[in-house]
Design an enzyme around this catalytic site. Structure first.
Site, PDB file in Angstrom:
ATOM      1  N   LYS A  60       0.837  -1.197   0.000  1.00  0.00           N
ATOM      2  CA  LYS A  60       0.000   0.000   0.000  1.00  0.00           C
ATOM      3  C   LYS A  60       0.877   1.255   0.000  1.00  0.00           C
ATOM      4  O   LYS A  60       0.634   2.209  -0.735  1.00  0.00           O
ATOM      5  CB  LYS A  60      -0.855  -0.040   1.280  1.00  0.00           C
ATOM      6  CG  LYS A  60      -2.236   0.522   1.106  1.00  0.00           C
ATOM      7  CD  LYS A  60      -2.951   0.578   2.418  1.00  0.00           C
ATOM      8  CE  LYS A  60      -3.895  -0.587   2.618  1.00  0.00           C
ATOM      9  NZ  LYS A  60      -4.586  -0.501   3.921  1.00  0.00           N
ATOM     10  N   GLU A 177     -13.990  11.257  13.438  1.00  0.00           N
ATOM     11  CA  GLU A 177     -14.202  11.745  12.071  1.00  0.00           C
ATOM     12  C   GLU A 177     -15.581  11.309  11.605  1.00  0.00           C
ATOM     13  O   GLU A 177     -16.116  10.329  12.093  1.00  0.00           O
ATOM     14  CB  GLU A 177     -13.105  11.212  11.151  1.00  0.00           C
ATOM     15  CG  GLU A 177     -12.981   9.683  11.117  1.00  0.00           C
ATOM     16  CD  GLU A 177     -14.048   8.999  10.320  1.00  0.00           C
ATOM     17  OE1 GLU A 177     -14.524   9.623   9.357  1.00  0.00           O
ATOM     18  OE2 GLU A 177     -14.413   7.861  10.666  1.00  0.00           O
ATOM     19  N   PHE A 284     -31.063  10.319   4.478  1.00  0.00           N
ATOM     20  CA  PHE A 284     -30.982   9.028   5.172  1.00  0.00           C
ATOM     21  C   PHE A 284     -32.369   8.455   5.448  1.00  0.00           C
ATOM     22  O   PHE A 284     -32.621   7.851   6.485  1.00  0.00           O
ATOM     23  CB  PHE A 284     -30.126   9.128   6.442  1.00  0.00           C
ATOM     24  CG  PHE A 284     -28.679   8.896   6.126  1.00  0.00           C
ATOM     25  CD1 PHE A 284     -27.977   9.788   5.337  1.00  0.00           C
ATOM     26  CD2 PHE A 284     -28.030   7.743   6.560  1.00  0.00           C
ATOM     27  CE1 PHE A 284     -26.662   9.549   4.975  1.00  0.00           C
ATOM     28  CE2 PHE A 284     -26.707   7.500   6.211  1.00  0.00           C
ATOM     29  CZ  PHE A 284     -26.027   8.409   5.409  1.00  0.00           C
ATOM     30  N   CYS A 295     -18.808   0.508   8.779  1.00  0.00           N
ATOM     31  CA  CYS A 295     -19.046   1.376   9.944  1.00  0.00           C
ATOM     32  C   CYS A 295     -20.381   1.106  10.632  1.00  0.00           C
ATOM     33  O   CYS A 295     -20.412   0.584  11.743  1.00  0.00           O
ATOM     34  CB  CYS A 295     -18.956   2.824   9.515  1.00  0.00           C
ATOM     35  SG  CYS A 295     -17.381   3.203   8.746  1.00  0.00           S
TER      36      CYS A 295
END
Ligand code: UGA
Length: 475
Positions: A60, A177, A284, A295
């Site tokens: 990566k 975040e 939403f 998440c």
């Protein structure tokens, strides 16, 4: 007369602090260069900071240093190349170099669901904090960004105390975040709020300096970014509470979809109608196959597990229901498929032996290549398990999907996926699928039957083109 609520917290007077490195702005590092850390590292370089991204994955890091973003995130490639060229950004697998470089170290590693339960696996947080702490040689601020159970910041503080050389006085803070994949660049450069959990004025000043680029950009665009300065526990809870709320909102509308299915109502019109109430809002509130990703699903489970440990399990019992409503949507797609194909359900569910089914979409939502806990891929696997010959097409997620579920057949285009299909299931609302021409697509299939798992197609258009259409929570 109505008294308006204040919408923006007054920014506390924050003392200017000099970064320990002596640089004019704090030099920042991001540990973990996945969807979160890579985006942050690149965007912070774009904001003018000197940035180093760290990861243990050498592949990566080599890709990033060569200007290749290892994930699909709109807009990120160009920013990576620009900031590598400007010399503000580099990536490394060397933790000593990372420790030496940074004034503020952001921990951005994953906190997946534990293999043995619902709680969060903190082993990556522990490994990154421990190795960083062992290599620090001067004062620094370690800031958690990963989504964690409440109490983690205090534990990280203890880890840091245990592993840093004596006398450095390294401090810890927490700053959750809120970025959404697919919109991540804008969410980092233009966040709708910044939340920091701090214990000292020094940490507060340092974090302010580490976010000043965001505040400055907002000022040039005539915006304000609200700042909430709080304690560790609240900062940690803000993140999981926000995700729990979003998951609940989605499951609420999917519960309404179930009631619509039982009563003949149309959940898309219901959502529009209630969404006009500004107290409810229309975002939403999209009923369909439900939420997935790395998440929302694991965060609501980890939140319940942590609340249970704290003796507050009762308070979050509803999240169990939120999870169940969400998972029931996957079964609903199978029922609709069985209905369209005239297959009866036995005790083990419907039998699709001898059918060919096209699945359009594998990612957990459009504009990403992320297939972690993707409802679309889960349904594709269930259809295959029930005997169907499943052909999947996704504009960006094929490589990840093939790695996760190798037993499915992956096609290079939408037309190839639907060729000779008895049924088409649209399970991720990519623009390519939303805008597909049902007349043209109808030429490729064997049977004009479609399940719209995301309510993203126009039923009138598809019906006129001779398709039998089934949506989610629609008559
Ligand atoms: C989510 C949160 O939205 C971010 O604020 C948060 O920072 C992030 O998790 C995280 O914790 O890191 P993300 O996982 O990128 O972001 O995806 P969302 O846009 O929230 O979508 C999650 C799932 O809900 C997707 O599968 C999507 O298809 C589904 N969804 C979303 C619906 O089914 N209906 C909707 O109305 C909205």
């Amino acid at each position: 007369m109505t008294i308006p609520y204040p919408t923006i917290q007054p920014t506390p007077a924050i003392a200017a602090v000099t970064p320990p490195s002596g640089a004019p702005r704090p030099r920042v590092t991001f540990l973990g260069t996945g969807y979160l850390g890579a985006t942050y590292a690149i965007c912070y370089a774009e904001l003018g900071y000197e940035v180093l991204g760290f990861d243990v994955d050498a592949d990566k890091i080599a890709k990033l240093n060569a200007g290749q973003v290892p994930i699909h995130e709109p807009g990120l490639d160009e920013l990576l190349r620009r900031n590598l060229a400007a010399g503000r950004l580099r990536f490394s697998t060397d933790i000593a170099e990372t420790a030496d470089f940074g004034d503020v170290h952001f921990i951005c590693v994953g906190t997946p669901q534990r293999a043995d339960g619902m709680g969060a696996d903190l082993s990556y947080v522990e490994a990154s904090v421990t190795s960083l702490a062992q290599h620090l040689t001067r004062k620094a601020l370690i800031v958690g960004k990963s989504t964690v159970p409440v109490g983690t910041a205090e534990w990280v503080e203890q880890l840091v105390d245990k592993h840093t050389p004596d006398g450095l006085n390294v401090e810890v803070a927490w700053s959750p975040e809120f970025l959404q994949e697919g919109f991540a660049v804008d969410d980092v450069l233009r966040p709708n709020r910044i939340v920091v959990g701090v214990k000292s004025e020094w940490a507060n000043g340092m974090l302010y300096a580490a976010h000043k680029g965001v505040f400055d950009l907002a000022a040039t665009e005539d915006r304000e970014v609200p700042l909430v300065v709080t304690d560790f526990s609240t900062a940690e809870l803000v993140k999981v509470a926000a995700n729990a709320f979003l998951a609940t909102k989605i499951s609420f509308i999917n519960a309404m979809a179930e009631v619509c299915e039982a009563s003949g109502g149309d959940v898309t019109q219901l959502a529009r109608a209630i969404g006009y109430d500004p107290r409810i809002g229309n975002r939403f509130l999209q009923a369909g196959l439900g939420f997935g990703g790395a998440c929302l699903p694991k965060d609501i489970r980890a939140f319940q597990a942590r609340a249970q440990e704290l003796g507050a399990g009762e308070a979050l019992r509803f999240l169990h229901e939120v999870d169940l409503i969400n998972l029931r949507r996957r079964t609903r797609v199978l029922q609709l498929a069985a209905d369209l194909l005239g297959r009866r359900s036995g005790p083990a569910g419907p039998d699709f032996a001898g059918t060919r089914i096209a699945v359009l979409g594998a990612t957990f939502k459009p504009n990403t290549d992320d297939v972690r806990d993707a409802p679309a891929l889960a349904v594709a696997a269930l259809l295959q398990k029930a005997g169907a010959d499943v052909h999947v097409y996704d504009p960006q997620g094929t490589e990840n999907a093939r790695r996760a579920v190798p037993e499915l057949t992956y096609e290079a285009s939408m037309n190839e996926a639907v060729t000779d299909a008895d049924l088409v299931c649209v399970l991720t609302e990519w623009a390519d699928f939303r805008n597909a021409d049902p007349v043209a697509l109808g030429e490729f299939v064997k049977g004009r039957k479609v399940v719209d798992g995301r309510n993203c197609l126009d039923p009138a258009l598809w019906t006129q083109a001779g398709w039998e259409y089934r949506g989610m929570g629609r008559p």
